[in-house]
Write an enzyme that holds these catalytic residues in place. Structure first.
Site, PDB file in Angstrom:
ATOM      1  N   LYS A 145      -4.907   0.200   4.044  1.00  0.00           N
ATOM      2  CA  LYS A 145      -6.136   0.375   3.268  1.00  0.00           C
ATOM      3  C   LYS A 145      -6.995   1.511   3.825  1.00  0.00           C
ATOM      4  O   LYS A 145      -7.685   2.206   3.063  1.00  0.00           O
ATOM      5  CB  LYS A 145      -6.915  -0.937   3.218  1.00  0.00           C
ATOM      6  CG  LYS A 145      -6.231  -2.012   2.357  1.00  0.00           C
ATOM      7  CD  LYS A 145      -6.088  -1.571   0.910  1.00  0.00           C
ATOM      8  CE  LYS A 145      -5.609  -2.691  -0.011  1.00  0.00           C
ATOM      9  NZ  LYS A 145      -5.483  -2.235  -1.408  1.00  0.00           N
ATOM     10  N   GLY A 201      -6.473 -11.160 -11.522  1.00  0.00           N
ATOM     11  CA  GLY A 201      -7.398 -10.685 -10.485  1.00  0.00           C
ATOM     12  C   GLY A 201      -8.196  -9.451 -10.876  1.00  0.00           C
ATOM     13  O   GLY A 201      -8.677  -9.322 -12.008  1.00  0.00           O
ATOM     14  N   TYR A 226      -2.437  -4.462   6.860  1.00  0.00           N
ATOM     15  CA  TYR A 226      -3.406  -4.290   5.761  1.00  0.00           C
ATOM     16  C   TYR A 226      -4.489  -3.293   6.166  1.00  0.00           C
ATOM     17  O   TYR A 226      -4.852  -2.403   5.391  1.00  0.00           O
ATOM     18  CB  TYR A 226      -3.995  -5.656   5.421  1.00  0.00           C
ATOM     19  CG  TYR A 226      -4.750  -5.733   4.106  1.00  0.00           C
ATOM     20  CD1 TYR A 226      -4.082  -5.615   2.883  1.00  0.00           C
ATOM     21  CD2 TYR A 226      -6.119  -5.946   4.075  1.00  0.00           C
ATOM     22  CE1 TYR A 226      -4.765  -5.700   1.679  1.00  0.00           C
ATOM     23  CE2 TYR A 226      -6.820  -6.038   2.877  1.00  0.00           C
ATOM     24  CZ  TYR A 226      -6.145  -5.914   1.679  1.00  0.00           C
ATOM     25  OH  TYR A 226      -6.829  -6.000   0.485  1.00  0.00           O
ATOM     26  N   ILE A 251     -13.073 -11.103  -2.618  1.00  0.00           N
ATOM     27  CA  ILE A 251     -13.336 -11.363  -4.041  1.00  0.00           C
ATOM     28  C   ILE A 251     -12.454 -12.550  -4.431  1.00  0.00           C
ATOM     29  O   ILE A 251     -11.288 -12.619  -4.029  1.00  0.00           O
ATOM     30  CB  ILE A 251     -12.969 -10.152  -4.923  1.00  0.00           C
ATOM     31  CG1 ILE A 251     -13.564  -8.835  -4.376  1.00  0.00           C
ATOM     32  CG2 ILE A 251     -13.403 -10.398  -6.373  1.00  0.00           C
ATOM     33  CD1 ILE A 251     -15.059  -8.693  -4.467  1.00  0.00           C
TER      34      ILE A 251
END
Ligand code: NAI
Length: 256
Positions: free
Chosen positions: A160, A17, A156, A191
């Site tokens: 973040k 990744g 999350y 992504i």
């Protein structure tokens, strides 16, 4: 070529990744890179692939980024292997969906340990060595989810967002002590990496990515290299007056 020539970088979560793309980009631009991952075999194999093309430029090390003692050793080993440390990319992370009610406390804690505590630990132990090397650049991989909340991303979103704010605090602390260390956060939108597998679910991957792309003004999900170029800029001396910034690599979604 050569935008980070002579620098030593440490990149976490580098077996695949974004971490892999970032490592390759930094090597292509002249750096030597210590790549770490909890997937020890995977990261060693990727480092060897890089060395097959550019010998002696990458080393793969096993690291669980939630392990404080391992962080101390990885920073020390990096200094021994490549004689210094100038760039730290805190990239390793996990993600899963869930509202507050749907998220167990154990999962909440697990996500914060991997996505947030790791950034604290990495900066805590890398900064002294970077300072001893005359300064450097820290790039923390947050997410656009650290800026825009979602209805089912409770843990999350929380971790973040904290990475973004922690990065600013580190930037100001390092600016104040004159250590010549900058710290910035990067905030990608979707992504195409394995982390999207849960979002993609059982759907055909290309169809699922097209569905995600419809939310993005530029009309596509990102490539790992889109993030790697942004990290390269923040890691290089080209950004020498940039610290405490949130660089959005989001195809325009946060401009809406
Ligand atoms: P990925 O799942 O492809 O790769 C993550 C890597 O981190 C894996 O190699 C995994 O083994 C490693 N890792 C997981 N837990 C670890 C631990 N405890 N210690 C060490 N390594 C560990 O994910 P991707 O997409 O490359 O994500 C990289 C970073 O980018 C993450 O922080 C993620 O939250 C962030 N990000 C990704 C986006 C995307 O759409 N792909 C969007 C926004 C942010």
């Amino acid at each position: 070529m050569g935008r980070v020539e002579g620098k030593v970088a440490l990149v976490t979560g580098a077996a695949q990744g974004l971490g892999l793309a970032i490592s390759r980009r930094l090597v292509a631009e002249g750096a030597k890179v210590v790549m770490t991952d909890i997937n020890a075999d995977g990261v060693r194999a990727q480092a060897e692939r890089i060395n097959a093309v550019q010998a002696g430029r990458a080393v793969g090390l096993a690291q669980d980024v939630t392990d404080e003692r391992r962080w101390q050793n990885v920073v020390r080993e990096t200094g021994e292997i490549f004689e210094g440390l100038h760039i730290l990319v805190n990239n390793a992370g996990i993600g899963f969906t869930g509202t507050v009610e749907q998220t167990s406390y154990a999962d909440w804690q697990r996500l914060h340990r991997v996505d947030l505590d790791s950034v604290f630990l990495g900066c805590k132990y890398a900064i002294p060595m970077m300072r001893a090397c005359g300064g450097g650049a820290i790039v923390n991989i947050s997410s656009i989810a650290g800026i825009i909340a979602g209805h089912n991303l409770a843990a999350y979103n929380s971790a973040k967002a904290a990475v973004g704010h922690l990065s600013k605090s580190i930037a100001l602390g390092c600016a104040r002590d004159g250590s010549n260390i900058r710290c910035n956060s990067v905030h990608p939108v979707f992504i195409d990496t394995p982390i999207l597998d849960e979002l993609v679910g059982t759907a055909e991957r290309s169809e699922a990515l097209a569905r995600l792309a419809r939310q993005i003004p530029l009309g596509r999900v990102g490539d790992p290299d889109d993030v790697a170029w942004a990290v390269l800029y923040l890691a290089s001396d080209e950004s020498k007056f940039v610290t405490g910034a949130e660089l959005r690599v989001d195809g325009g979604i946060s401009a809406m």
